[in-house]
Design an enzyme around this catalytic site. Structure first.
Site, PDB file in Angstrom:
ATOM      1  N   GLU A 240      -6.373   0.453  11.083  1.00  0.00           N
ATOM      2  CA  GLU A 240      -5.988   0.637   9.484  1.00  0.00           C
ATOM      3  C   GLU A 240      -5.115  -0.779   9.403  1.00  0.00           C
ATOM      4  O   GLU A 240      -3.906  -0.769   9.034  1.00  0.00           O
ATOM      5  CB  GLU A 240      -5.516   1.725   9.056  1.00  0.00           C
ATOM      6  CG  GLU A 240      -6.248   2.919   9.319  1.00  0.00           C
ATOM      7  CD  GLU A 240      -5.146   4.127   8.845  1.00  0.00           C
ATOM      8  OE1 GLU A 240      -4.142   3.919   8.466  1.00  0.00           O
ATOM      9  OE2 GLU A 240      -5.782   5.357   8.992  1.00  0.00           O
ATOM     10  N   GLY A 242      -3.472  -3.842   8.038  1.00  0.00           N
ATOM     11  CA  GLY A 242      -3.385  -4.551   6.725  1.00  0.00           C
ATOM     12  C   GLY A 242      -2.447  -5.918   6.740  1.00  0.00           C
ATOM     13  O   GLY A 242      -3.229  -7.108   6.563  1.00  0.00           O
ATOM     14  N   ARG A 279       9.729  -8.911  -1.399  1.00  0.00           N
ATOM     15  CA  ARG A 279      10.098  -8.443   0.041  1.00  0.00           C
ATOM     16  C   ARG A 279      11.637  -8.847   0.339  1.00  0.00           C
ATOM     17  O   ARG A 279      12.265  -8.049   0.964  1.00  0.00           O
ATOM     18  CB  ARG A 279       9.147  -9.135   1.137  1.00  0.00           C
ATOM     19  CG  ARG A 279       7.592  -8.530   1.037  1.00  0.00           C
ATOM     20  CD  ARG A 279       6.539  -8.655   1.980  1.00  0.00           C
ATOM     21  NE  ARG A 279       6.883  -7.854   3.068  1.00  0.00           N
ATOM     22  CZ  ARG A 279       7.606  -8.479   4.268  1.00  0.00           C
ATOM     23  NH1 ARG A 279       8.123  -9.636   4.134  1.00  0.00           N
ATOM     24  NH2 ARG A 279       8.141  -7.692   5.312  1.00  0.00           N
ATOM     25  N   TYR A 283      13.499  -5.738   1.439  1.00  0.00           N
ATOM     26  CA  TYR A 283      13.895  -5.286   2.745  1.00  0.00           C
ATOM     27  C   TYR A 283      14.873  -6.565   3.380  1.00  0.00           C
ATOM     28  O   TYR A 283      14.617  -6.678   4.523  1.00  0.00           O
ATOM     29  CB  TYR A 283      12.515  -5.543   3.508  1.00  0.00           C
ATOM     30  CG  TYR A 283      11.317  -4.705   2.824  1.00  0.00           C
ATOM     31  CD1 TYR A 283      11.286  -3.282   2.597  1.00  0.00           C
ATOM     32  CD2 TYR A 283      10.328  -5.446   2.404  1.00  0.00           C
ATOM     33  CE1 TYR A 283      10.363  -2.553   2.121  1.00  0.00           C
ATOM     34  CE2 TYR A 283       9.115  -4.774   1.643  1.00  0.00           C
ATOM     35  CZ  TYR A 283       9.236  -3.265   1.560  1.00  0.00           C
ATOM     36  OH  TYR A 283       8.055  -2.719   1.078  1.00  0.00           O
ATOM     37  N   CYS A 310      17.212 -11.768 -14.046  1.00  0.00           N
ATOM     38  CA  CYS A 310      18.595 -11.447 -13.918  1.00  0.00           C
ATOM     39  C   CYS A 310      19.137 -10.418 -12.979  1.00  0.00           C
ATOM     40  O   CYS A 310      19.368  -9.184 -13.567  1.00  0.00           O
ATOM     41  CB  CYS A 310      18.746 -11.163 -15.472  1.00  0.00           C
ATOM     42  SG  CYS A 310      18.252 -12.316 -16.444  1.00  0.00           S
ATOM     43  N   GLU A 311      19.047 -10.629 -11.829  1.00  0.00           N
ATOM     44  CA  GLU A 311      19.663  -9.723 -10.645  1.00  0.00           C
ATOM     45  C   GLU A 311      20.172 -10.621  -9.600  1.00  0.00           C
ATOM     46  O   GLU A 311      19.423 -11.712  -9.207  1.00  0.00           O
ATOM     47  CB  GLU A 311      18.496  -8.901 -10.081  1.00  0.00           C
ATOM     48  CG  GLU A 311      17.603  -7.884 -11.057  1.00  0.00           C
ATOM     49  CD  GLU A 311      17.883  -6.461 -10.865  1.00  0.00           C
ATOM     50  OE1 GLU A 311      18.828  -6.203  -9.885  1.00  0.00           O
ATOM     51  OE2 GLU A 311      17.318  -5.836 -11.624  1.00  0.00           O
ATOM     52  N   TYR A 338       1.786  -7.797   1.019  1.00  0.00           N
ATOM     53  CA  TYR A 338       2.657  -7.149   0.321  1.00  0.00           C
ATOM     54  C   TYR A 338       3.602  -7.952  -0.456  1.00  0.00           C
ATOM     55  O   TYR A 338       4.721  -7.761  -0.531  1.00  0.00           O
ATOM     56  CB  TYR A 338       3.555  -6.378   1.354  1.00  0.00           C
ATOM     57  CG  TYR A 338       2.760  -5.474   2.299  1.00  0.00           C
ATOM     58  CD1 TYR A 338       2.122  -4.279   1.769  1.00  0.00           C
ATOM     59  CD2 TYR A 338       2.781  -5.791   3.619  1.00  0.00           C
ATOM     60  CE1 TYR A 338       1.548  -3.606   2.550  1.00  0.00           C
ATOM     61  CE2 TYR A 338       2.179  -4.692   4.638  1.00  0.00           C
ATOM     62  CZ  TYR A 338       1.410  -3.689   3.933  1.00  0.00           C
ATOM     63  OH  TYR A 338       0.646  -2.932   4.789  1.00  0.00           O
TER      64      TYR A 338
HETATM   65  N1  LLP Z   1      -2.142   2.767   7.344  1.00  0.00           N
HETATM   66  C1  LLP Z   1      -1.096   3.609   6.792  1.00  0.00           C
HETATM   67  C2  LLP Z   1      -1.438   4.847   6.603  1.00  0.00           C
HETATM   68  C3  LLP Z   1      -0.175   2.753   6.129  1.00  0.00           C
HETATM   69  O1  LLP Z   1       1.128   3.428   5.391  1.00  0.00           O
HETATM   70  C4  LLP Z   1       0.104   1.404   6.276  1.00  0.00           C
HETATM   71  C5  LLP Z   1       1.379   0.639   5.890  1.00  0.00           C
HETATM   72  C6  LLP Z   1      -0.821   0.552   6.865  1.00  0.00           C
HETATM   73  C7  LLP Z   1      -1.887   1.218   7.417  1.00  0.00           C
HETATM   74  C8  LLP Z   1      -1.029  -0.978   7.149  1.00  0.00           C
HETATM   75  O2  LLP Z   1       0.115  -1.252   7.998  1.00  0.00           O
HETATM   76  P1  LLP Z   1       0.085  -2.828   8.312  1.00  0.00           P
HETATM   77  O3  LLP Z   1      -1.200  -3.182   9.390  1.00  0.00           O
HETATM   78  O4  LLP Z   1       0.096  -3.744   7.100  1.00  0.00           O
HETATM   79  O5  LLP Z   1       1.431  -2.910   9.284  1.00  0.00           O
HETATM   80  N2  LLP Z   1       5.590  -3.144   1.916  1.00  0.00           N
HETATM   81  C9  LLP Z   1       5.930  -3.153   3.468  1.00  0.00           C
HETATM   82  C10 LLP Z   1       5.211  -2.600   4.248  1.00  0.00           C
HETATM   83  C11 LLP Z   1       4.775  -1.166   3.879  1.00  0.00           C
HETATM   84  C12 LLP Z   1       3.814  -0.712   4.927  1.00  0.00           C
HETATM   85  C13 LLP Z   1       3.064   0.659   4.671  1.00  0.00           C
HETATM   86  N3  LLP Z   1       2.200   1.147   5.173  1.00  0.00           N
HETATM   87  C14 LLP Z   1       6.543  -4.785   3.791  1.00  0.00           C
HETATM   88  O6  LLP Z   1       6.236  -5.703   2.824  1.00  0.00           O
HETATM   89  O7  LLP Z   1       7.004  -4.895   4.753  1.00  0.00           O
END
Ligand code: LLP
Length: 381
Positions: A240, A242, A279, A283, A310-311, A338
């Site tokens: 999965e 992303g 981000r 983070y 305004c932060e 993201y």
């Molecule tokens: N599968 C599940 C169940 C997840 O919770 C996530 C991401 C992914 C796949 C995808 O993961 P990736 O391949 O993108 O690492 N907003 C944060 C990242 C949050 C990720 C949450 N879950 C950021 O901007 O770094």
């Protein structure tokens, strides 16, 4: 995007495998359409994401549904469209899923997300696959959960999944998690419950600051060798990813509004802000920032690049050497994942337009959001 996908596809060449794009990273319809046409399935975490995936041309059967808080309505809709699999995150969810499936006369295909509890000391950036995270069923409860799932009406166990975290640039955690998951597959199958697919969760980290993560094909060659050695090479394999499919493919273009020199700091105020690029504020994430020069370059100085919100937390980059003046354009790099999907309307700022570039072709895939768009659902007293 397609090059990043191709690295995973090469890694799985000759295998039974399904790549489900974790659309939370960037859920714009045209982006989903690109991945649907390239043969991807989708990993979703809400009813909203389900509708987006369907609108972009995905089939229900190619979608897997993750997330700790699926509502009954979301489950019902997912069953109605023939969702490929529910990645179940708790024993309580199993009960609700069974109840809803029985009520609508469908069978829910189930995978249990196990929390592999990979050692945090060695891998400090892993944050979702540890004891103490809200995600998944604890490793030691997993067998019990599988037995419950097998006994409940309306459910059919088809797989196992895990997700250890995001922005991982090291190979070791993937290998550790795989060993832990395969141990569980052995234990589950010993009780007579077959596990048809194994889903290893999210993808690799990306290059934000020059730290180059392992290549997807190379990593998967190693993981598959281990899988083969343990006798699981014939299973349907799923991932999965992303961030790694979209992150380095996107930039946020912003204009310099004002330069504001100061005694302690120089500020470069731009027209993008934390609502567009959350981000850094959320983070303390690093995004490279490049000046897009038109004509002569300007004397370089060190700036905190900040937005109009305004932060004090509204910063995009700190202590960046830039040769810019008001009116210049900047590119905030690696903004494909993201960023737009986490954008908000804070300070009643309209979300940016999105443009997809395909070779020499340019497509406007999202119009700039107007204030009227933002107020559309509101009513005066
Ligand atoms: N599968 C599940 C169940 C997840 O919770 C996530 C991401 C992914 C796949 C995808 O993961 P990736 O391949 O993108 O690492 N907003 C944060 C990242 C949050 C990720 C949450 N879950 C950021 O901007 O770094």
């Amino acid at each position: 995007m397609l090059a990043a996908l191709a690295a995973y596809q090469r890694g799985f060449a000759g295998r039974r495998a399904q790549i489900c794009y974790a659309m939370k990273a960037n859920s714009s319809l045209a982006v989903l359409q690109v991945f649907a046409q390239a043969g991807c399935g989708f990993d979703i975490v809400s009813g909203g994401e389900l509708e987006r995936a369907l609108a972009a041309g995905a089939k229900g059967t190619d979608i897997i549904f993750s997330g700790v808080g699926k509502t009954r309505a979301e489950i019902r809709r997912a069953l109605e469209v023939g969702i490929g699999c529910f990645n179940v995150e708790s024993e309580a969810e199993l009960e609700v899923l069974s109840e809803v499936a029985v009520a609508v006369g469908k069978t829910a295909h189930v995978s249990i997300r196990v929390n592999p509890d990979v050692d945090p000391k060695t891998h400090p950036y892993i944050s979702t696959g540890l004891k103490g995270n809200k995600f998944g069923v604890p490793h030691e409860r997993a067998l019990h959960a599988y037995q419950r799932a097998a006994a409940l009406p309306g459910l059919k166990v088809i797989g196992i999944d895990c997700h250890i975290g995001s922005q991982i640039t090291d190979e070791a955690p993937y290998l550790d998690a795989m060993e832990r998951v395969l141990d569980l597959v052995t234990a589950v199958e010993a009780t007579g419950i077959p596990v048809h697919h194994i889903d290893f969760g999210g993808g690799l980290g990306i290059d934000y600051d020059g730290t180059v993560p392992p290549a997807a094909d190379g990593l998967w060659r190693k993981l598959l060798a281990r899988l083969d050695a343990r006798g699981f090479g014939d299973r349907l394999l799923m991932i999965e990813p992303g961030r790694s499919l979209v992150g380095n493919a996107g930039v946020c273009i912003s204009e310099v509004l004002y330069l504001k020199p100061g005694e302690h700091k120089n500020f470069c105020v731009i027209d993008a802000a934390m609502n567009d690029l959350p981000r850094p504020a959320m983070y303390q994430a690093y995004h490279a920032i490049a000046a897009l020069k038109r004509g002569a370059s300007h004397a370089s100085a060190t700036y905190d690049v900040v937005g109009p919100v305004c932060e004090s937390g509204d910063w995009i980059g700190r202590d960046r050497a830039l040769g810019v003046q008001a009116g210049d354009l900047l590119a905030v790099m690696s903004a494909g994942a993201y960023c737009m999907s986490m954008a908000s309307n804070y300070n009643t700022r309209g979300r940016a337009a999105e443009v997809l570039v395909d070779g020499s072709q340019v497509h406007l895939i999202r119009e700039r959001e107007t204030t009227a768009d933002q107020m559309r659902l509101e009513r005066l007293l």
